[in-house]
Each structure stands twice: as structure tokens, then as C-alpha cells.
Design a protein around this motif. Structure first.
Motif, PDB file in Angstrom:
ATOM      1  N   GLU A  19       0.834  -1.158  -0.093  1.00  0.00           N
ATOM      2  CA  GLU A  19       0.033   0.033  -0.107  1.00  0.00           C
ATOM      3  C   GLU A  19       0.995   0.997  -0.023  1.00  0.00           C
ATOM      4  N   GLY A  20       2.155   1.201   0.539  1.00  0.00           N
ATOM      5  CA  GLY A  20       2.994   2.357   0.808  1.00  0.00           C
ATOM      6  C   GLY A  20       3.222   2.874  -0.545  1.00  0.00           C
ATOM      7  N   PHE A  21       3.517   1.885  -1.780  1.00  0.00           N
ATOM      8  CA  PHE A  21       3.981   2.317  -2.850  1.00  0.00           C
ATOM      9  C   PHE A  21       3.092   3.377  -3.520  1.00  0.00           C
ATOM     10  N   ARG A  22       1.695   3.206  -3.345  1.00  0.00           N
ATOM     11  CA  ARG A  22       0.651   3.914  -3.919  1.00  0.00           C
ATOM     12  C   ARG A  22       0.755   5.268  -3.746  1.00  0.00           C
ATOM     13  N   ASN A  23       1.188   5.785  -2.619  1.00  0.00           N
ATOM     14  CA  ASN A  23       1.396   7.190  -2.244  1.00  0.00           C
ATOM     15  C   ASN A  23       2.698   7.439  -2.284  1.00  0.00           C
ATOM     16  N   VAL A  24       3.516   7.209  -3.199  1.00  0.00           N
ATOM     17  CA  VAL A  24       4.766   7.545  -3.244  1.00  0.00           C
ATOM     18  C   VAL A  24       4.725   8.832  -4.146  1.00  0.00           C
ATOM     19  N   SER A  25       5.414   9.835  -3.537  1.00  0.00           N
ATOM     20  CA  SER A  25       5.438  11.332  -4.366  1.00  0.00           C
ATOM     21  C   SER A  25       6.657  11.116  -5.146  1.00  0.00           C
ATOM     22  N   TYR A  26       6.727  11.422  -6.588  1.00  0.00           N
ATOM     23  CA  TYR A  26       7.740  11.514  -7.316  1.00  0.00           C
ATOM     24  C   TYR A  26       8.722  12.958  -7.119  1.00  0.00           C
ATOM     25  N   ILE A  27       7.918  13.777  -6.683  1.00  0.00           N
ATOM     26  CA  ILE A  27       8.590  14.927  -6.503  1.00  0.00           C
ATOM     27  C   ILE A  27       9.391  14.846  -5.315  1.00  0.00           C
ATOM     28  N   ASP A  28       9.004  14.224  -4.144  1.00  0.00           N
ATOM     29  CA  ASP A  28       9.787  13.870  -3.175  1.00  0.00           C
ATOM     30  C   ASP A  28      11.139  12.875  -3.417  1.00  0.00           C
ATOM     31  N   VAL A  29      10.750  11.825  -4.243  1.00  0.00           N
ATOM     32  CA  VAL A  29      11.897  11.054  -4.687  1.00  0.00           C
ATOM     33  C   VAL A  29      12.886  11.797  -5.408  1.00  0.00           C
ATOM     34  N   PHE A  30      12.559  12.631  -6.269  1.00  0.00           N
ATOM     35  CA  PHE A  30      13.448  13.773  -7.030  1.00  0.00           C
ATOM     36  C   PHE A  30      14.140  14.695  -6.249  1.00  0.00           C
ATOM     37  N   LEU A  31      13.531  15.248  -5.381  1.00  0.00           N
ATOM     38  CA  LEU A  31      14.188  16.158  -4.262  1.00  0.00           C
ATOM     39  C   LEU A  31      15.286  15.354  -3.619  1.00  0.00           C
ATOM     40  N   GLY A  32      14.881  14.222  -3.078  1.00  0.00           N
ATOM     41  CA  GLY A  32      15.781  13.618  -2.101  1.00  0.00           C
ATOM     42  C   GLY A  32      17.023  13.018  -2.777  1.00  0.00           C
ATOM     43  N   LEU A  33      16.833  12.609  -4.161  1.00  0.00           N
ATOM     44  CA  LEU A  33      18.197  12.102  -4.956  1.00  0.00           C
ATOM     45  C   LEU A  33      18.884  13.355  -5.172  1.00  0.00           C
ATOM     46  N   LEU A  34      18.247  14.402  -5.524  1.00  0.00           N
ATOM     47  CA  LEU A  34      18.910  15.652  -5.876  1.00  0.00           C
ATOM     48  C   LEU A  34      19.614  16.139  -4.886  1.00  0.00           C
ATOM     49  N   MET A  76      14.484   5.831   1.229  1.00  0.00           N
ATOM     50  CA  MET A  76      13.171   6.054   0.878  1.00  0.00           C
ATOM     51  C   MET A  76      12.440   4.891   0.334  1.00  0.00           C
ATOM     52  N   THR A  77      12.977   3.771  -0.033  1.00  0.00           N
ATOM     53  CA  THR A  77      12.306   2.611  -0.234  1.00  0.00           C
ATOM     54  C   THR A  77      11.766   2.050   1.043  1.00  0.00           C
ATOM     55  N   ILE A  78      12.607   1.803   2.043  1.00  0.00           N
ATOM     56  CA  ILE A  78      12.377   1.022   3.209  1.00  0.00           C
ATOM     57  C   ILE A  78      11.418   1.665   4.169  1.00  0.00           C
ATOM     58  N   SER A  79      11.262   3.059   3.846  1.00  0.00           N
ATOM     59  CA  SER A  79      10.310   3.919   4.806  1.00  0.00           C
ATOM     60  C   SER A  79       8.950   4.129   4.157  1.00  0.00           C
ATOM     61  N   THR A  80       8.672   3.263   2.976  1.00  0.00           N
ATOM     62  CA  THR A  80       7.354   3.120   2.497  1.00  0.00           C
ATOM     63  C   THR A  80       6.716   1.730   3.050  1.00  0.00           C
ATOM     64  N   ASN A  81       7.565   0.862   3.302  1.00  0.00           N
ATOM     65  CA  ASN A  81       6.969  -0.647   3.757  1.00  0.00           C
ATOM     66  C   ASN A  81       7.660  -0.931   4.765  1.00  0.00           C
ATOM     67  N   ILE A  82       7.021  -1.637   5.710  1.00  0.00           N
ATOM     68  CA  ILE A  82       7.502  -2.368   6.763  1.00  0.00           C
ATOM     69  C   ILE A  82       8.207  -3.584   6.718  1.00  0.00           C
ATOM     70  N   VAL A  83       7.724  -4.314   5.642  1.00  0.00           N
ATOM     71  CA  VAL A  83       8.276  -5.770   5.483  1.00  0.00           C
ATOM     72  C   VAL A  83       9.562  -5.374   4.642  1.00  0.00           C
ATOM     73  N   LYS A 123      13.946  12.895   4.128  1.00  0.00           N
ATOM     74  CA  LYS A 123      13.369  14.266   3.774  1.00  0.00           C
ATOM     75  C   LYS A 123      13.893  15.452   4.713  1.00  0.00           C
ATOM     76  N   LEU A 124      14.879  14.935   5.376  1.00  0.00           N
ATOM     77  CA  LEU A 124      15.482  16.172   6.415  1.00  0.00           C
ATOM     78  C   LEU A 124      16.398  16.896   5.661  1.00  0.00           C
ATOM     79  N   TYR A 125      16.136  17.610   4.698  1.00  0.00           N
ATOM     80  CA  TYR A 125      16.909  18.300   3.735  1.00  0.00           C
ATOM     81  C   TYR A 125      17.790  19.400   4.552  1.00  0.00           C
ATOM     82  N   PRO A 126      17.243  20.361   5.345  1.00  0.00           N
ATOM     83  CA  PRO A 126      18.089  21.204   6.150  1.00  0.00           C
ATOM     84  C   PRO A 126      18.995  20.598   7.043  1.00  0.00           C
TER      85      PRO A 126
END
Length: 226
Positions: A19-34, A76-83, A123-126
Motif C-alpha cells: 500500500e505504501g508505494f501507491r502514495n509515493v510522491s515522485y517529487i519527493d523522490v526527485f528532491l531526495g536524490l537531488l 526512501m524505499t524502506i520507509s514506505t513498507n515495513i516488510v 526528507k531532512l534536507y536542512p
């Protein structure tokens, strides 16, 4: 009882539906990798500027950039799914690093890349940006400090006739005998010295002694390659 049902529902959703992957924000993924990429490039620049070893490795430095980005991606991957998080712990527990780290500072850069990747993935960018800036400036400042007292190894090869004069010259220096090899035709001494401001004028006095075959001065960092 209700808490157990809720926990069971969370586990079932994690296992069956992801279920967690359905709510993934690609903007957050891009910002995290950037953010991880920018910090990785900052680590790359600091390592190159602050490097004080003998042989600089471009590939080793590039690995810090990739390590930061990969760590952010894992977080980012493990934070979306406990398993997946539990599975990742098991997978990482069997990873072994076989490369020997010769410089202790290299371990600092590795932990810096991992910490920055974790903060970026969470997502702790600062924290990631400000903390990396302070760490980088600290490493750069420490690397630019001039070391006035530097250790050297002095290797002298001389005949038996020059023994007394060589000892007289060495008494003028703050030295420590490391090894002594006595053979039929010559004696070889290895002593450790601490010189200030690269003052090597005494080396000429040693080489002018009759019976001294060779005198070599080597900058000594305390590490030997094996």
C-alpha cells in the motif's frame, strides 16, 4: 484486541498490497536524490581538495557520490513498507567490505556519505545540507593547517671508520633509532627525526663525512603499505 487487528491489517497491507508505494510522491523522490547528489558532489570536492595522501584515486572519490545517492534511495524505499525495511536489515547484515582502508580519514568520508544519504532519504534536507556544509568546512580547515613538526626517516649507510663522526652529528638532532644493520663492509642506520620547516641542512654535513656512502631522508607518515 483492536490494536492487534490494526497491526495485523498493517502487516497484511504491507505484504499483499504494498500500500505504501501507491502514495509515493515522485517529487519527493526527485528532491531526495537531488539533495543526495549535491551533497555527494560536495563530498567529492572536499575530498579532492583536502586529500593529503600519496596517490589520489578518482574512482574511490566517485564512490562517495554514488554511496550518498544509493543510501538515500534505500532509505526512501524502506520507509514506505515495513516488510521491505525488515528484509533490508537482513540483506545488509550479510554484506562484507573486503577493501582495507589505509587512511582513517577515509572512514570519516564514508560515514559522512552514509549520514547525508540517510538524512536526504528521510526528507531532512536542512539537516543534510547544513550538517554537510559544517563538516566540509571543518575538514577543509583542518587540511589547510600547516604542520610545522613533520616526521622523517633518515637512512645512513657508512663504513666502520665513519661511526664516531656519524654519532656526533646525530647527537645534534632529536632522533630515535629504528633499526641498525651491521654487515662486513658497511653499517646501515635508520633513525626517526622530527624536523621543523623542512630544515634539511644537516644532510649535507652527513654526506661530507669520509666513509658515509649514502644518506637518504624520507617523509614518514607512520603507515606502511602492505
Amino acid at each position: 484486541m483492536g490494536d492487534n487487528l490494526n497491526f495485523d491489517n498493517i502487516i497484511k497491507k504491507s505484504v499483499l498490497n504494498l500500500e505504501g508505494f501507491r502514495n509515493v510522491s515522485y517529487i519527493d523522490v526527485f528532491l531526495g536524490l537531488l539533495c543526495a547528489f549535491l551533497i555527494g558532489m560536495f563530498i567529492f570536492w572536499i575530498y579532492k581538495k583536502a586529500f593529503r595522501g600519496v596517490v589520489y584515486s578518482y574512482n574511490y572519490n566517485v564512490s562517495f557520490v554514488l554511496m550518498t545517492m544509493i543510501t538515500a534511495l534505500v532509505i526512501m524505499t524502506i520507509s514506505t513498507n515495513i516488510v521491505l525495511s525488515l528484509g533490508m536489515v537482513g540483506a545488509l547484515s550479510i554484506v562484507r567490505f573486503r577493501n582495507a582502508v589505509k587512511d582513517p580519514l577515509d572512514i570519516v568520508y564514508m560515514f559522512w556519505a552514509l549520514a547525508a544519504g540517510i538524512a536526504s532519504g528521510a526528507k531532512l534536507y536542512p539537516i543534510a545540507l547544513f550538517g554537510s556544509l559544517l563538516i566540509g568546512l571543518t575538514l577543509l580547515w583542518l587540511s589547510r593547517r600547516k604542520v610545522r613538526d613533520q616526521p622523517y626517516l633518515l637512512i645512513i649507510r657508512h663504513s666502520a671508520a665513519a661511526t664516531d663522526e656519524v654519532r656526533t652529528q646525530l647527537r645534534k638532532l632529536n632522533y630515535r633509532l629504528k633499526s641498525k644493520t651491521v654487515r662486513k663492509d658497511f653499517t646501515e642506520l635508520t633513525v626517526e627525526l622530527r624536523l621543523r620547516d623542512d630544515n634539511t641542512a644537516f644532510l649535507n654535513n652527513l654526506t661530507e663525512i669520509p666513509g658515509v656512502q649514502d644518506a637518504s631522508l624520507i617523509n614518514y607518515s607512520g603507515d606502511y603499505a602492505q
